[in-house]
Design a protein around this motif. Structure first.
Motif, PDB file in Angstrom:
ATOM      1  N   VAL A  30       0.398  -4.820 -30.181  1.00 27.30           N
ATOM      2  CA  VAL A  30       0.496  -3.639 -31.375  1.00 27.30           C
ATOM      3  C   VAL A  30      -0.610  -3.266 -32.247  1.00 27.30           C
ATOM      4  O   VAL A  30      -0.829  -1.882 -32.651  1.00 27.30           O
ATOM      5  N   ALA A  31      -1.404  -4.507 -32.974  1.00 32.06           N
ATOM      6  CA  ALA A  31      -2.239  -4.296 -33.591  1.00 32.06           C
ATOM      7  C   ALA A  31      -3.507  -3.503 -33.057  1.00 32.06           C
ATOM      8  O   ALA A  31      -4.240  -2.543 -33.431  1.00 32.06           O
ATOM      9  N   ALA A  32      -3.791  -3.631 -31.714  1.00 31.87           N
ATOM     10  CA  ALA A  32      -4.640  -3.001 -30.819  1.00 31.87           C
ATOM     11  C   ALA A  32      -4.309  -1.409 -30.350  1.00 31.87           C
ATOM     12  O   ALA A  32      -5.219  -0.634 -30.869  1.00 31.87           O
ATOM     13  N   VAL A  33      -3.053  -1.246 -30.405  1.00 34.35           N
ATOM     14  CA  VAL A  33      -2.443   0.423 -30.334  1.00 34.35           C
ATOM     15  C   VAL A  33      -2.611   1.045 -31.637  1.00 34.35           C
ATOM     16  O   VAL A  33      -3.106   2.049 -31.618  1.00 34.35           O
ATOM     17  N   ALA A  34      -2.344   0.162 -32.754  1.00 33.75           N
ATOM     18  CA  ALA A  34      -2.275   0.847 -34.226  1.00 33.75           C
ATOM     19  C   ALA A  34      -3.865   1.123 -34.350  1.00 33.75           C
ATOM     20  O   ALA A  34      -4.018   2.043 -34.843  1.00 33.75           O
ATOM     21  N   GLY A  35      -4.751   0.128 -34.116  1.00 39.01           N
ATOM     22  CA  GLY A  35      -6.160   0.203 -34.293  1.00 39.01           C
ATOM     23  C   GLY A  35      -6.558   1.623 -33.552  1.00 39.01           C
ATOM     24  O   GLY A  35      -7.345   2.284 -34.234  1.00 39.01           O
ATOM     25  N   ALA A  36      -6.271   1.661 -32.336  1.00 39.08           N
ATOM     26  CA  ALA A  36      -6.492   2.882 -31.541  1.00 39.08           C
ATOM     27  C   ALA A  36      -6.309   4.069 -32.202  1.00 39.08           C
ATOM     28  O   ALA A  36      -6.957   5.145 -32.140  1.00 39.08           O
ATOM     29  N   VAL A  37      -4.965   4.119 -32.574  1.00 36.09           N
ATOM     30  CA  VAL A  37      -4.373   5.557 -32.979  1.00 36.09           C
ATOM     31  C   VAL A  37      -5.238   5.824 -34.486  1.00 36.09           C
ATOM     32  O   VAL A  37      -5.408   6.749 -34.872  1.00 36.09           O
ATOM     33  N   MET A  38      -5.263   4.694 -35.296  1.00 38.16           N
ATOM     34  CA  MET A  38      -5.890   5.172 -36.481  1.00 38.16           C
ATOM     35  C   MET A  38      -7.360   5.336 -36.679  1.00 38.16           C
ATOM     36  O   MET A  38      -7.945   6.026 -37.357  1.00 38.16           O
ATOM     37  N   MET A  39      -8.118   4.880 -35.376  1.00 31.93           N
ATOM     38  CA  MET A  39      -9.555   5.178 -35.064  1.00 31.93           C
ATOM     39  C   MET A  39      -9.675   6.529 -35.189  1.00 31.93           C
ATOM     40  O   MET A  39     -10.404   7.187 -35.627  1.00 31.93           O
ATOM     41  N   ASP A  49     -12.913   5.535 -43.934  1.00 29.09           N
ATOM     42  CA  ASP A  49     -13.259   6.648 -42.940  1.00 29.09           C
ATOM     43  C   ASP A  49     -14.666   7.177 -42.863  1.00 29.09           C
ATOM     44  O   ASP A  49     -14.896   7.657 -41.784  1.00 29.09           O
ATOM     45  N   GLN A  50     -15.508   6.735 -43.959  1.00 28.60           N
ATOM     46  CA  GLN A  50     -16.945   7.048 -43.862  1.00 28.60           C
ATOM     47  C   GLN A  50     -17.697   6.043 -43.156  1.00 28.60           C
ATOM     48  O   GLN A  50     -18.755   5.964 -42.968  1.00 28.60           O
ATOM     49  N   VAL A  51     -17.154   5.098 -42.721  1.00 30.65           N
ATOM     50  CA  VAL A  51     -17.721   3.849 -41.713  1.00 30.65           C
ATOM     51  C   VAL A  51     -18.187   4.125 -40.500  1.00 30.65           C
ATOM     52  O   VAL A  51     -17.373   5.032 -40.002  1.00 30.65           O
ATOM     53  N   PRO A  52     -19.367   3.913 -39.958  1.00 28.43           N
ATOM     54  CA  PRO A  52     -19.661   4.281 -38.665  1.00 28.43           C
ATOM     55  C   PRO A  52     -18.695   4.217 -37.522  1.00 28.43           C
ATOM     56  O   PRO A  52     -17.929   3.022 -37.647  1.00 28.43           O
ATOM     57  N   PHE A  53     -18.692   4.858 -36.653  1.00 22.70           N
ATOM     58  CA  PHE A  53     -17.253   4.926 -35.525  1.00 22.70           C
ATOM     59  C   PHE A  53     -17.512   3.657 -34.980  1.00 22.70           C
ATOM     60  O   PHE A  53     -16.367   3.016 -34.250  1.00 22.70           O
ATOM     61  N   VAL A  54     -18.638   3.112 -34.889  1.00 22.27           N
ATOM     62  CA  VAL A  54     -18.719   2.044 -33.654  1.00 22.27           C
ATOM     63  C   VAL A  54     -18.021   0.571 -34.519  1.00 22.27           C
ATOM     64  O   VAL A  54     -17.332  -0.064 -33.810  1.00 22.27           O
ATOM     65  N   TYR A  55     -17.959   0.626 -35.923  1.00 24.32           N
ATOM     66  CA  TYR A  55     -17.395  -0.422 -36.601  1.00 24.32           C
ATOM     67  C   TYR A  55     -15.803  -0.620 -36.338  1.00 24.32           C
ATOM     68  O   TYR A  55     -14.903  -1.172 -36.400  1.00 24.32           O
ATOM     69  N   ARG A  56     -15.303   1.081 -36.404  1.00 21.55           N
ATOM     70  CA  ARG A  56     -13.867   1.058 -36.134  1.00 21.55           C
ATOM     71  C   ARG A  56     -13.431   1.023 -34.790  1.00 21.55           C
ATOM     72  O   ARG A  56     -12.334   0.651 -34.708  1.00 21.55           O
ATOM     73  N   ILE A  57     -14.342   0.990 -33.856  1.00 15.91           N
ATOM     74  CA  ILE A  57     -14.020   0.498 -32.389  1.00 15.91           C
ATOM     75  C   ILE A  57     -13.992  -0.953 -32.485  1.00 15.91           C
ATOM     76  O   ILE A  57     -12.921  -1.591 -31.482  1.00 15.91           O
ATOM     77  N   ILE A  58     -14.620  -1.886 -33.033  1.00 15.87           N
ATOM     78  CA  ILE A  58     -14.585  -3.298 -32.911  1.00 15.87           C
ATOM     79  C   ILE A  58     -13.316  -3.968 -33.128  1.00 15.87           C
ATOM     80  O   ILE A  58     -12.832  -4.795 -32.186  1.00 15.87           O
TER      81      ILE A  58
END
Length: 95
Positions: A30-39, A49-58
């Protein structure tokens, strides 16, 4: 005799361990799916939201990786129980 005692101990431990693994697997999935949606939809916090996209993928990738590791652990625990099952013993009533 030792093999049967080991098998009985593994059967006693299998249920609570599998229950804990299942709960952890569901939480991480659930956390992985929520993180992917929030990404892609954004967090609603400008600083995040201003953090580089790579950090939001991790975070979602890490959660998905933990889910895969827990799934493998659950599979290997079940296969170990089936491997040490003595002959002429049924693990389930219908099998």
């Amino acid at each position: 005799m030792v093999k049967i005692a080991l098998w009985n101990a593994m059967l006693l431990l299998r249920t609570p361990v599998q229950a804990a693994l299942t709960v952890l697997m569901v939480l991480h999935l659930v956390a992985a799916v929520a993180g992917a949606v929030m990404m892609f939809t954004g967090y609603g916090v400008d600083a995040v939201d201003q953090v580089p996209f790579v950090y939001r993928i991790i975070a979602p990738v890490l959660m998905a990786g933990v889910f895969v590791v827990l799934s493998a652990l659950s599979f290997y625990l079940d296969s170990l129980v089936f491997r040490v099952t003595p002959r002429n013993r049924l693990l389930f009533l219908w099998g």
